[in-house]
Design an enzyme around this catalytic site. Structure first.
Site, PDB file in Angstrom:
ATOM      1  N   VAL B 133       0.821  -1.214   0.000  1.00  0.00           N
ATOM      2  CA  VAL B 133       0.000   0.000   0.000  1.00  0.00           C
ATOM      3  C   VAL B 133       0.855   1.263   0.000  1.00  0.00           C
ATOM      4  CG1 VAL B 133      -1.901  -1.132   1.216  1.00  0.00           C
ATOM      5  CG2 VAL B 133      -0.190   0.142   2.537  1.00  0.00           C
ATOM      6  N   GLU B 134       2.173   1.101   0.051  1.00  0.00           N
ATOM      7  CA  GLU B 134       3.028   2.294   0.046  1.00  0.00           C
ATOM      8  C   GLU B 134       3.839   2.349  -1.247  1.00  0.00           C
ATOM      9  OE1 GLU B 134       4.578   3.465   3.997  1.00  0.00           O
ATOM     10  OE2 GLU B 134       3.643   1.667   4.779  1.00  0.00           O
TER      11      GLU B 134
END
Lengths: 345, 345
Positions: B133-134
């Site tokens: 998610v990063e």
């Protein structure tokens, strides 16, 4: 014998100098070195206060609705003033329609964007901030953001003395333009144009000669070696649709003139070896390949391998010294600052 | 009369000095000023070459799969070393689970992340780069990227002399840690701890006194005024689920011990007034409100309005001078550099 040698050396040196002068004279018909001072802007006096404010704004992600993107995101000053992507990723992970051009020396372009639809960098700066696929913000929200931080209000007052409500969208754009006007990158090519024969290698000089003789400089000329004038991409032979997507008709969308279908502004070529991928579609990553495509599509020329290498060597001489930029320290939000939203409308 | 006045002035001054000394003695039990030199790192000697390399890596968006995010994206040095969002937006426009903490002075935290799951900044740096998610990248792809650019390979050799294949994922993390170790921000509170009575205002001193007397300093202590020790959020009274979401059990996910449910590392409070929004959930934007919530949930105290204001004033004295950071100039990609992909797997 010594006399003869000396004479020979002198003759060769003279011939070399004459040759250099001849190439420089030829080049001077097409190109101009970068100015040694910040260019004057249209109705926008450049002051240190305005440049400092513009730098703060350029780096401020709170100009975007999500708080994710600043001007710097797609015009990254660590990587040639662009973002190293085919087309930029923006609000909601949407992809922009065209490759992000470099901000370096952009002030010297005749007009901005691939289709020249903005007359200057102040007009340009307002585009991405409002574009739904980029920063997705509104002038009203930007003004609310700026006016919520007293430090910004003070900076605007200092940059636009005597103006009521100085922290407004127009002045934001002017300040950003003033900062961007400082992003000038003198290159070996400028040193050579200015008279330093040793600033270019033999290959770079051969490349320059080809650049002129083949006709590249018919479109890529002036101080930015491009950046002015509009030309059809595929003047002689249209490249395939993977490079020239059918849906993007270029300047046609600005002028709505049939002649402007697939017409784009000639790319400014300064720092081009730092700003892959190439073309408005961003589909070509290798500069040599891009040069070959241009030669075929615009000039109907098939380059030899050596010619392509020499042209790439010349383009390398356009890579200049990026000014040192220290990061600004931005004011903290207040309780009145609009909150970031990643929502896609 | 003159004698009496002089005596009075002298006595008052003495009393003031004694009072200052008493508060400083009390403060010295809990706090330490920032060191005047870069802290030593665990098995990672800090050299100028390593710091310069680390700075380049910190700013390089090509460490992410998409080319959109660098360390700087969520640890923005223009805005207090964080990203001014509830939780960060990452690859594919996904939202991260917790608020991005500031990188400023982070080297002095006992451990990294809200749950302390990384023992140091080198370990921390590897997390977001790999998190889906990063930055959504892999160590292999990062190493391919770094080794595709000769300039990076040279920089790694200079930073890690004598090592084979120096441009690797571990060394990347060490270099980033070395750069981050330079991000120390001496504040008025340090000047005061170091003996400058005038560095804090009367309100700030009153706030400091409250900070100690109410018990805030039981958890928020040490050189970072927090950043070490783990405590349940809601020690006395759990805040509502909008602030303490039920799904995030904090340190429990690290230790899998029931006692660690909703346990988090006490936040380091340096530069806290620059790093809204607050808490691991990022749900509170107003520092005064955050202080009130902490007082209720951790100490069972309802603060008066004046007390809250004085505590906020004291916290303002923890805002320090951010070191000047000049933007690095990163090497250009080569034909061997892995291409960015915005695809979400």
């Amino acid at each position: 014998m010594r006399l003869i040698l000396s004479a020979l050396v002198a003759t060769t040196a003279l011939a070399g100098a004459a040759q250099a002068d001849a190439l420089r004279d030829k080049a001077a018909e097409f190109f101009k070195p970068l100015p040694s001072t910040i260019p004057a802007l249209n109705e926008n006096t450049v002051t240190p206060e305005k440049v400092d404010l513009g730098k703060a704004l350029f780096f401020d992600p709170r100009l975007s609705a999500s708080g994710v993107f600043s001007c710097y995101s797609c015009h990254n000053l660590t990587t040639g003033g662009d973002d190293n992507m085919e087309t930029s990723v923006g609000h909601g992970w949407q992809k922009g329609p065209r490759n992000s051009p470099t901000v370096l020396n952009a002030v010297l372009n005749e007009a901005q964007f691939w289709d020249g639809r903005a007359e200057d960098l102040a007009a340009q700066a307002k585009g991405p901030i409002q574009a739904g696929v980029e920063m997705a913000n509104t002038p009203e929200a930007v003004e609310a953001t700026l006016n919520s931080m007293p430090q910004y209000v003070d900076w605007f007052k200092a940059a636009f003395p005597g103006e009521e409500n100085a922290a407004n969208f127009d002045n934001m754009a002017k300040a950003i333009e003033a900062f961007e006007a400082t992003l000038i990158t003198p290159a070996p090519f400028d040193a050579w144009l200015n008279g330093d024969d040793n600033a270019l290698s033999a290959d770079q000089k051969a490349g320059l000669e080809l650049f002129i003789d083949k006709g590249c400089s018919s479109c890529h000329s002036g101080v930015n070696v491009g950046g002015h004038g509009y030309y059809p991409f595929g003047l002689i032979e249209k490249p395939g649709s993977e490079i020239l997507p059918v849906g993007d008709k270029g300047r046609f969308s600005v002028t709505e003139t049939a002649d402007d279908e697939y017409v784009f502004r000639a790319s400014p070529l300064r720092n081009i070896d730092q700003t892959a991928p190439y073309f408005h579609s961003g589909k070509v990553w290798d500069l040599k390949v891009a040069v070959q495509i241009m030669a075929e599509s615009q000039l109907g020329e098939e380059l030899s391998d050596q010619e392509a290498d020499q042209l790439v060597a010349f383009l390398g001489s356009l890579t200049g010294k990026v000014p040192e930029v220290t990061l600004p320290l931005l004011p903290a939000e207040t309780t009145g600052t609009p909150r970031p939203t990643s929502e896609v409308k």
